[in-house]
Scaffold this active site. Structure first.
Site, mmCIF file in Angstrom:
data_model
loop_
_atom_site.group_PDB
_atom_site.id
_atom_site.type_symbol
_atom_site.label_atom_id
_atom_site.label_comp_id
_atom_site.label_asym_id
_atom_site.label_seq_id
_atom_site.Cartn_x
_atom_site.Cartn_y
_atom_site.Cartn_z
ATOM 1 N N CYS A 99 3.793 -7.481 67.575
ATOM 2 C CA CYS A 99 3.932 -7.813 66.148
ATOM 3 C C CYS A 99 5.199 -7.198 65.570
ATOM 4 O O CYS A 99 5.832 -6.338 66.196
ATOM 5 C CB CYS A 99 2.706 -7.353 65.356
ATOM 6 S SG CYS A 99 2.571 -5.570 65.157
ATOM 7 N N ASP A 102 5.288 -3.300 64.983
ATOM 8 C CA ASP A 102 5.536 -2.492 66.175
ATOM 9 C C ASP A 102 7.027 -2.225 66.372
ATOM 10 O O ASP A 102 7.415 -1.142 66.831
ATOM 11 C CB ASP A 102 4.983 -3.174 67.426
ATOM 12 C CG ASP A 102 3.471 -3.138 67.515
ATOM 13 O OD1 ASP A 102 2.856 -2.303 66.821
ATOM 14 O OD2 ASP A 102 2.904 -3.951 68.265
ATOM 15 N N CYS A 165 -2.489 -8.090 65.395
ATOM 16 C CA CYS A 165 -1.097 -8.297 65.806
ATOM 17 C C CYS A 165 -0.610 -9.733 65.625
ATOM 18 O O CYS A 165 0.565 -9.956 65.275
ATOM 19 C CB CYS A 165 -0.911 -7.883 67.264
ATOM 20 S SG CYS A 165 -1.386 -6.178 67.605
#
Length: 212
Positions: A99, A102, A165
């Site tokens: 994602c 991150d 995510c």
């Protein structure tokens, strides 16, 4: 007031990570190995963490989101060797993340710099930025936004990639983000700088009472 809002979001993200049991030393070690750009053998995790293979297997089996190669080595856990929409280049190594968020917090937690390239799911246009442990710069377009799932319903915490995510994107503009959010009400929209600051707050709070 804005800092208080970001602190509240960060606290909710930390609680969400705890629900998915990903805020542990094992997952921290796994990401630190994956950033080297090679698959990670479960046996190596057991050795480094001084756990038995039975303990490691028990933890890993509880996380269906994890990615493996044909040899049974781990290749994805937030940071992944498998291509996604979010390219994460560290030195000469081309990695990916599950994602957008991150890409903003791994440089802080791993103390590294990364060149990030992503794609807006609404316009199809590219987003480029450089992320370091201290700042984000070279953001193009400058008005890019990030979507983030802050909270999840109790009892749904089985697969963090599916639940969280898959809804974490970069957007080329606030307008594009708002258009997407209209049908994804569970997500919040933040500027890239705001999302980065949330990531720093999250990383700063990790492993205070961590378990394997």
């Amino acid at each position: 007031m804005q800092h208080t809002r970001l602190q509240a979001i960060a606290q909710a993200v930390i609680q969400r990570q705890e629900r998915y049991q990903r805020n542990t030393l094992l997952f921290d070690q796994l990401v630190r190995l994956l950033v080297r750009g090679q698959p990670v053998a479960p046996e190596l995790l057991a050795h480094l963490l001084q756990l038995t293979m039975e303990q490691v297997r028990s933890i890993l089996q509880a996380h269906p989101e994890l990615e493996y190669d044909v040899q049974g080595n781990l290749v994805g856990s937030g940071l992944t060797l498998v291509p996604t929409a979010h390219q994460f280049q560290v030195e000469q190594r081309i990695l990916f993340t599950w994602c957008a968020f991150d890409t903003l917090n791994y440089p802080v937690g791993l103390h590294l710099s990364a060149q990030v390239t992503s794609r807006c799911p609404v316009t199809g246009s590219s987003i480029h930025l450089t992320v370091t442990p201290e700042q984000v710069f070279d953001l193009v377009p400058g008005e890019a936004q990030v979507s983030l799932i802050v909270d999840v319903a109790a009892g749904c915490c089985h697969n963090v990639r599916e639940d969280v995510c898959n809804y974490g994107h970069f957007f080329a503009s606030r307008e594009a983000a708002t258009q997407w959010q209209a049908v994804h009400h569970q997500a919040v929209i933040l500027s890239v700088e705001e999302a980065y600051q949330v990531g720093k707050l999250v990383e700063g709070a990790r492993f205070r009472d961590a378990e394997p």
